[in-house]
Write a protein that holds these residues in place. Structure first.
Motif, PDB file in Angstrom:
ATOM      1  N   GLU A   1       0.824  -1.212   0.000  1.00 38.59           N
ATOM      2  CA  GLU A   1       0.000   0.000   0.000  1.00 38.59           C
ATOM      3  C   GLU A   1       0.861   1.267   0.000  1.00 38.59           C
ATOM      4  O   GLU A   1       0.579   2.221  -0.709  1.00 38.59           O
ATOM      5  CB  GLU A   1      -0.962   0.000   1.185  1.00 38.59           C
ATOM      6  CG  GLU A   1      -2.063  -1.029   1.072  1.00 38.59           C
ATOM      7  CD  GLU A   1      -2.833  -0.962  -0.240  1.00 38.59           C
ATOM      8  OE1 GLU A   1      -3.228   0.147  -0.663  1.00 38.59           O
ATOM      9  OE2 GLU A   1      -3.042  -2.028  -0.857  1.00 38.59           O
ATOM     10  N   GLN A   2       1.913   1.253   0.788  1.00 41.88           N
ATOM     11  CA  GLN A   2       2.815   2.404   0.838  1.00 41.88           C
ATOM     12  C   GLN A   2       3.511   2.597  -0.513  1.00 41.88           C
ATOM     13  O   GLN A   2       3.671   3.719  -0.987  1.00 41.88           O
ATOM     14  CB  GLN A   2       3.843   2.191   1.951  1.00 41.88           C
ATOM     15  CG  GLN A   2       4.721   3.374   2.203  1.00 41.88           C
ATOM     16  CD  GLN A   2       5.691   3.119   3.360  1.00 41.88           C
ATOM     17  OE1 GLN A   2       5.844   2.008   3.832  1.00 41.88           O
ATOM     18  NE2 GLN A   2       6.342   4.170   3.796  1.00 41.88           N
ATOM     19  N   GLU A   3       3.894   1.486  -1.134  1.00 42.03           N
ATOM     20  CA  GLU A   3       4.554   1.556  -2.440  1.00 42.03           C
ATOM     21  C   GLU A   3       3.586   2.078  -3.505  1.00 42.03           C
ATOM     22  O   GLU A   3       3.971   2.873  -4.361  1.00 42.03           O
ATOM     23  CB  GLU A   3       5.100   0.182  -2.827  1.00 42.03           C
ATOM     24  CG  GLU A   3       5.900   0.177  -4.091  1.00 42.03           C
ATOM     25  CD  GLU A   3       7.185   0.997  -4.022  1.00 42.03           C
ATOM     26  OE1 GLU A   3       7.741   1.283  -5.095  1.00 42.03           O
ATOM     27  OE2 GLU A   3       7.641   1.355  -2.927  1.00 42.03           O
ATOM     28  N   LYS A   4       2.331   1.659  -3.461  1.00 48.63           N
ATOM     29  CA  LYS A   4       1.331   2.169  -4.404  1.00 48.63           C
ATOM     30  C   LYS A   4       1.180   3.679  -4.257  1.00 48.63           C
ATOM     31  O   LYS A   4       1.134   4.402  -5.256  1.00 48.63           O
ATOM     32  CB  LYS A   4      -0.025   1.501  -4.160  1.00 48.63           C
ATOM     33  CG  LYS A   4      -0.174   0.134  -4.742  1.00 48.63           C
ATOM     34  CD  LYS A   4      -1.592  -0.354  -4.481  1.00 48.63           C
ATOM     35  CE  LYS A   4      -1.813  -1.745  -4.968  1.00 48.63           C
ATOM     36  NZ  LYS A   4      -3.193  -2.216  -4.697  1.00 48.63           N
ATOM     37  N   GLN A   5       1.118   4.155  -3.014  1.00 43.16           N
ATOM     38  CA  GLN A   5       0.992   5.590  -2.772  1.00 43.16           C
ATOM     39  C   GLN A   5       2.205   6.340  -3.331  1.00 43.16           C
ATOM     40  O   GLN A   5       2.057   7.377  -3.973  1.00 43.16           O
ATOM     41  CB  GLN A   5       0.848   5.871  -1.282  1.00 43.16           C
ATOM     42  CG  GLN A   5      -0.476   5.471  -0.708  1.00 43.16           C
ATOM     43  CD  GLN A   5      -0.547   5.660   0.802  1.00 43.16           C
ATOM     44  OE1 GLN A   5       0.435   6.029   1.441  1.00 43.16           O
ATOM     45  NE2 GLN A   5      -1.711   5.410   1.374  1.00 43.16           N
ATOM     46  N   ARG A   6       3.402   5.800  -3.090  1.00 42.25           N
ATOM     47  CA  ARG A   6       4.622   6.435  -3.584  1.00 42.25           C
ATOM     48  C   ARG A   6       4.618   6.502  -5.107  1.00 42.25           C
ATOM     49  O   ARG A   6       4.925   7.539  -5.709  1.00 42.25           O
ATOM     50  CB  ARG A   6       5.859   5.679  -3.087  1.00 42.25           C
ATOM     51  CG  ARG A   6       7.178   6.347  -3.495  1.00 42.25           C
ATOM     52  CD  ARG A   6       8.373   5.489  -3.161  1.00 42.25           C
ATOM     53  NE  ARG A   6       8.501   4.325  -3.995  1.00 42.25           N
ATOM     54  CZ  ARG A   6       8.982   4.331  -5.248  1.00 42.25           C
ATOM     55  NH1 ARG A   6       9.350   5.463  -5.806  1.00 42.25           N
ATOM     56  NH2 ARG A   6       9.074   3.218  -5.938  1.00 42.25           N
ATOM     57  N   LEU A   7       4.233   5.393  -5.746  1.00 38.78           N
ATOM     58  CA  LEU A   7       4.223   5.351  -7.209  1.00 38.78           C
ATOM     59  C   LEU A   7       3.158   6.279  -7.785  1.00 38.78           C
ATOM     60  O   LEU A   7       3.396   6.937  -8.803  1.00 38.78           O
ATOM     61  CB  LEU A   7       4.018   3.913  -7.704  1.00 38.78           C
ATOM     62  CG  LEU A   7       5.193   2.971  -7.472  1.00 38.78           C
ATOM     63  CD1 LEU A   7       4.811   1.546  -7.840  1.00 38.78           C
ATOM     64  CD2 LEU A   7       6.421   3.402  -8.255  1.00 38.78           C
ATOM     65  N   HIS A   8       1.983   6.341  -7.149  1.00 38.49           N
ATOM     66  CA  HIS A   8       0.938   7.263  -7.626  1.00 38.49           C
ATOM     67  C   HIS A   8       1.415   8.707  -7.523  1.00 38.49           C
ATOM     68  O   HIS A   8       1.197   9.504  -8.439  1.00 38.49           O
ATOM     69  CB  HIS A   8      -0.360   7.075  -6.829  1.00 38.49           C
ATOM     70  CG  HIS A   8      -1.211   5.944  -7.315  1.00 38.49           C
ATOM     71  ND1 HIS A   8      -1.806   5.924  -8.546  1.00 38.49           N
ATOM     72  CD2 HIS A   8      -1.550   4.782  -6.718  1.00 38.49           C
ATOM     73  CE1 HIS A   8      -2.476   4.816  -8.703  1.00 38.49           C
ATOM     74  NE2 HIS A   8      -2.345   4.081  -7.598  1.00 38.49           N
ATOM     75  N   LYS A   9       2.054   9.042  -6.414  1.00 41.96           N
ATOM     76  CA  LYS A   9       2.556  10.405  -6.227  1.00 41.96           C
ATOM     77  C   LYS A   9       3.608  10.736  -7.291  1.00 41.96           C
ATOM     78  O   LYS A   9       3.564  11.798  -7.925  1.00 41.96           O
ATOM     79  CB  LYS A   9       3.171  10.535  -4.833  1.00 41.96           C
ATOM     80  CG  LYS A   9       3.701  11.904  -4.512  1.00 41.96           C
ATOM     81  CD  LYS A   9       4.272  11.960  -3.114  1.00 41.96           C
ATOM     82  CE  LYS A   9       4.873  13.318  -2.816  1.00 41.96           C
ATOM     83  NZ  LYS A   9       5.519  13.364  -1.503  1.00 41.96           N
TER      84      LYS A   9
END
Length: 159
Positions: A96-104
């Motif tokens: 989930e944290q990685e998804k947020q980082r990639l979306h940002k």
């Protein structure tokens, strides 16, 4: 200097060595892509029996363990010419944290791309800027578009 003879070469050893090189590169790229520190060790599942020399080399060069068998849970596949390896995604990153980082990162990149495309579509910029600058901006745009595709692929792997 010694001269190489065609009879001294072993095609299987060369193929194995190339496979090891390819695997080490893929693991290092995985670390870079997901920002996994080198101090963190993780498992790379081989799926089948692998020569102990091969696993020792990969383990030492990449700071991983290479158990045989199937990886549990969601996996990232690392495919070489001879074998397919798998890394358990949850072991490597907080999904989930990685998804947020990639979306940002993707949102920032999309804003940058929109600005670059606007600049390059401007007839004023094209007519006033030196040709080298315009070509450099076009090349930079192509690189950033490729980066965007990589980010989108990384997000797809996480879903």
């Amino acid at each position: 200097w010694p001269k190489a003879h065609g009879t001294d070469r072993d095609a299987q050893v060369e193929n194995d060595f190339h496979d090891i090189q390819e695997m080490v590169t893929k693991i290092r790229n995985l670390r870079a892509q997901y920002k996994i520190p080198y101090s963190k060790s993780f498992s790379v599942f081989t799926g089948q029996e692998t020569a102990p020399e091969t696993t020792m080399i990969i383990d030492n060069l990449c700071k991983v363990s290479t158990p045989s068998g199937q990886a549990p849970g969601r996996v990232i596949k690392l495919i070489t010419a001879q074998k397919t390896y798998a890394v358990t995604l949850d072991e490597v990153v907080d999904v989930e944290q990685e998804k947020q980082r990639l979306h940002k990162e993707l949102n920032q990149l999309e804003k940058y791309l929109a600005g670059q495309e606007k600049k390059l579509s401007s007839t004023e910029f094209i007519s006033k800027a030196p040709v080298e600058i315009v070509e450099k901006e076009k090349a930079n745009l192509a690189l950033k578009q490729a980066e965007k595709r990589h980010l989108e692929e990384a997000l797809q792997q996480l879903d």
